[in-house]
Design a protein around this motif. Structure first.
Motif, mmCIF file in Angstrom:
data_model
loop_
_atom_site.group_PDB
_atom_site.id
_atom_site.type_symbol
_atom_site.label_atom_id
_atom_site.label_comp_id
_atom_site.label_asym_id
_atom_site.label_seq_id
_atom_site.Cartn_x
_atom_site.Cartn_y
_atom_site.Cartn_z
ATOM 1 N N LEU A 2 5.897 -73.986 13.144
ATOM 2 C CA LEU A 2 4.569 -74.597 13.219
ATOM 3 C C LEU A 2 3.755 -74.295 11.966
ATOM 4 N N THR A 3 2.846 -75.169 11.631
ATOM 5 C CA THR A 3 1.989 -74.990 10.456
ATOM 6 C C THR A 3 0.564 -74.667 10.904
ATOM 7 N N PRO A 4 -0.232 -74.008 10.050
ATOM 8 C CA PRO A 4 -1.603 -73.618 10.417
ATOM 9 C C PRO A 4 -2.474 -74.809 10.810
ATOM 10 N N SER A 31 -9.671 -62.563 19.863
ATOM 11 C CA SER A 31 -9.914 -63.945 19.453
ATOM 12 C C SER A 31 -11.376 -64.182 19.084
ATOM 13 N N ASP A 32 -11.595 -64.887 17.964
ATOM 14 C CA ASP A 32 -12.962 -65.252 17.587
ATOM 15 C C ASP A 32 -13.310 -66.671 18.032
ATOM 16 N N VAL A 33 -12.414 -67.299 18.830
ATOM 17 C CA VAL A 33 -12.711 -68.594 19.442
ATOM 18 C C VAL A 33 -12.491 -68.471 20.944
ATOM 19 N N PRO A 34 -13.218 -69.250 21.739
ATOM 20 C CA PRO A 34 -13.039 -69.185 23.199
ATOM 21 C C PRO A 34 -11.645 -69.686 23.602
ATOM 22 N N ALA A 51 9.916 -68.960 34.888
ATOM 23 C CA ALA A 51 9.867 -69.246 33.446
ATOM 24 C C ALA A 51 8.629 -68.633 32.804
ATOM 25 N N VAL A 52 7.916 -67.789 33.543
ATOM 26 C CA VAL A 52 6.659 -67.239 33.057
ATOM 27 C C VAL A 52 6.856 -66.381 31.807
ATOM 28 N N GLY A 53 7.996 -65.700 31.671
ATOM 29 C CA GLY A 53 8.255 -64.917 30.468
ATOM 30 C C GLY A 53 8.324 -65.810 29.246
ATOM 31 N N ASN A 54 9.062 -66.917 29.369
ATOM 32 C CA ASN A 54 9.122 -67.899 28.292
ATOM 33 C C ASN A 54 7.749 -68.477 28.004
ATOM 34 N N SER A 55 7.033 -68.820 29.049
ATOM 35 C CA SER A 55 5.713 -69.434 28.905
ATOM 36 C C SER A 55 4.764 -68.527 28.124
ATOM 37 N N ILE A 56 4.679 -67.266 28.523
ATOM 38 C CA ILE A 56 3.789 -66.320 27.856
ATOM 39 C C ILE A 56 4.225 -66.099 26.408
ATOM 40 N N GLY A 57 5.523 -65.869 26.201
ATOM 41 C CA GLY A 57 6.022 -65.603 24.859
ATOM 42 C C GLY A 57 5.805 -66.760 23.913
ATOM 43 N N PHE A 58 6.104 -67.978 24.362
ATOM 44 C CA PHE A 58 5.935 -69.144 23.504
ATOM 45 C C PHE A 58 4.463 -69.426 23.219
ATOM 46 N N MET A 59 3.594 -69.227 24.205
ATOM 47 C CA MET A 59 2.163 -69.446 23.962
ATOM 48 C C MET A 59 1.640 -68.475 22.911
ATOM 49 N N LEU A 60 1.941 -67.191 23.080
ATOM 50 C CA LEU A 60 1.481 -66.192 22.107
ATOM 51 C C LEU A 60 2.067 -66.472 20.725
ATOM 52 N N ASN A 61 3.334 -66.850 20.689
ATOM 53 C CA ASN A 61 4.023 -67.159 19.438
ATOM 54 C C ASN A 61 3.380 -68.360 18.758
ATOM 55 N N ALA A 62 3.140 -69.422 19.535
ATOM 56 C CA ALA A 62 2.561 -70.648 18.969
ATOM 57 C C ALA A 62 1.156 -70.400 18.428
ATOM 58 N N ILE A 63 0.336 -69.707 19.212
ATOM 59 C CA ILE A 63 -1.039 -69.440 18.784
ATOM 60 C C ILE A 63 -1.047 -68.620 17.499
ATOM 61 N N SER A 109 1.398 -68.472 15.278
ATOM 62 C CA SER A 109 2.030 -69.225 14.189
ATOM 63 C C SER A 109 1.076 -70.198 13.500
ATOM 64 N N ILE A 110 0.073 -70.687 14.230
ATOM 65 C CA ILE A 110 -0.843 -71.668 13.637
ATOM 66 C C ILE A 110 -2.125 -71.027 13.114
ATOM 67 N N GLY A 111 -2.145 -69.681 13.098
ATOM 68 C CA GLY A 111 -3.289 -68.986 12.527
ATOM 69 C C GLY A 111 -4.295 -68.470 13.527
ATOM 70 N N GLY A 112 -3.945 -68.478 14.810
ATOM 71 C CA GLY A 112 -4.834 -67.965 15.842
ATOM 72 C C GLY A 112 -4.672 -66.465 16.014
ATOM 73 N N PRO A 113 -5.319 -65.888 17.015
ATOM 74 C CA PRO A 113 -5.205 -64.447 17.263
ATOM 75 C C PRO A 113 -3.747 -64.040 17.491
ATOM 76 N N ASP A 114 -3.383 -62.893 16.953
ATOM 77 C CA ASP A 114 -1.969 -62.496 16.920
ATOM 78 C C ASP A 114 -1.785 -61.098 17.518
#
Length: 345
Positions: free
Chosen positions: A32-34, A63-66, A143-155, A157-162
């Motif tokens: 993913l890109t920022p 996070s600095d965004v809601p 699938a909640v483990g996948n769901s949580i991991g991918f959400m945190l990873n995606a956020i 990867s695009i420059g969100g809170p890490d």
């Protein structure tokens, strides 16, 4: 000790693999890109929404965004091109989530799709929307483990809170914890024995509110029992009036081992009031160094308890025939509503 159970779809194994799925999904390069955004909306139903709740809780201090989680088929009126919409549906065919996806695309929101396939994957590919593929073949709630991991990873990867590194650090201890829960004669079965035959009402401190909801949902889906959840101290302003004689209520209180002075007073007072009503609350004290670790430990304990509640009743915890019937009805009604809207211009 040999325990006879009815688990034809091996829900025990799927539940035991949740942390492994989390580890795998948080380490994948999503490519993913920022992006620039001023709000994060996580859209899903059931297990996908619970994953969003946990992510929102864990990112709250970072996070600095809601960050908001929505569970209904209509996007908020304020959602626009500056909003990041994470659309999560394990099956890819959940009508409410498909509806939100269409609205997000129409409004020009920044969209990322998380799914194992279905109509949602087809739409994302056709619209050239970033797509995160989840492995198929699981019960959606597992699938909640996948769901949580991918959400945190995606956020991240695009420059969100890490917090991905923080998550990676606690995965070994979470694996050990799950291994301690897995034996058929372990702690989850003992706690299930305390709950079995009663109406569970799960209360939590505010930081574990998503987990209280997960326990309720897992008791509903896996155990096939009605359950309710509430959050301290808000629930103290009404629930106790409903604790009357003749109803076999089992209050379960989820609290963190380390609490503020004010929360300790609230929990102590709540327990005392429940006991005055002639009920015996079951208090679960949750340990962990971070919000994420505490939420995952509490979630995994509840998941295993829900399976044992099903085993006590000699029922298959994977069966969701009632939910499937309702989804078919909703699919027809929501689909008909879309067609009517189009015909009216």
């Amino acid at each position: 000790m040999v325990v006879e159970i009815s688990d034809p779809h091996n829900m025990m194994r799927e539940t035991s693999n949740v942390i492994n799925d989390l580890e795998e999904s948080i380490n994948v390069d999503l490519g993913l890109t920022p992006m620039d955004f001023n709000h994060i909306l996580i859209c899903g139903m059931g297990g996908s929404a619970i994953g969003g709740d946990i992510v929102a809780d864990c990112l709250y201090e970072h996070s600095d965004v809601p960050i908001s989680v929505i569970r209904f088929p209509e996007l908020p009126v304020w959602a626009n091109k500056d909003v990041l919409v994470l659309v999560s549906s394990y099956s890819g065919n959940t009508e409410e989530t498909l509806s939100v996806y269409d609205q997000a695309i129409a409004r020009g929101c920044k969209v990322i799709v998380i799914t194992s396939g279905g109509k949602l994957e087809t739409k994302a590919i056709a619209d050239c929307v970033p797509l995160v593929k989840v492995k198929s073949g699981l019960q959606p709630r597992n699938a909640v483990g996948n769901s949580i991991g991918f959400m945190l990873n995606a956020i991240s990867s695009i420059g969100g809170p890490d917090i991905c590194d923080d998550v990676r650090r606690v995965i070994p201890s979470l694996k050990k914890y799950v291994a301690s829960l897995a034996p058929m004669d372990g702690v989850p079965r003992a706690i299930a024995g305390e709950i079995s035959g009663s109406l569970p009402v799960i209360y939590s401190s505010y930081s574990l509110s998503a987990i209280a909801g997960r326990w309720r949902a897992q008791f509903n889906e896996n155990s096939k029992i009605i359950a309710f959840d509430g959050h301290l101290p808000d629930t103290n302003h009404g629930d106790f009036e409903g604790m009357v004689e003749g109803v076999d209520i089992k209050p379960i209180i989820l609290v963190e081992e380390e609490q503020s002075k004010s929360m300790k007073k609230i929990v102590t007072s709540t327990i005392a009031t429940i006991r005055e009503r002639g009920l015996k609350p079951y208090v679960v004290r949750v340990s962990g160094k971070t919000v994420f670790e505490r939420e995952m430990r509490a979630m995994m304990l509840g998941d295993f308890i829900s399976l044992h509640l099903a085993f006590f009743k000699d029922i298959d915890p994977s069966d969701i025939s009632s939910i499937s019937s309702l989804k078919k009805i909703l699919s027809k009604k929501l689909g008909r509503k879309k067609k009517v809207s189009k015909s009216n211009g």
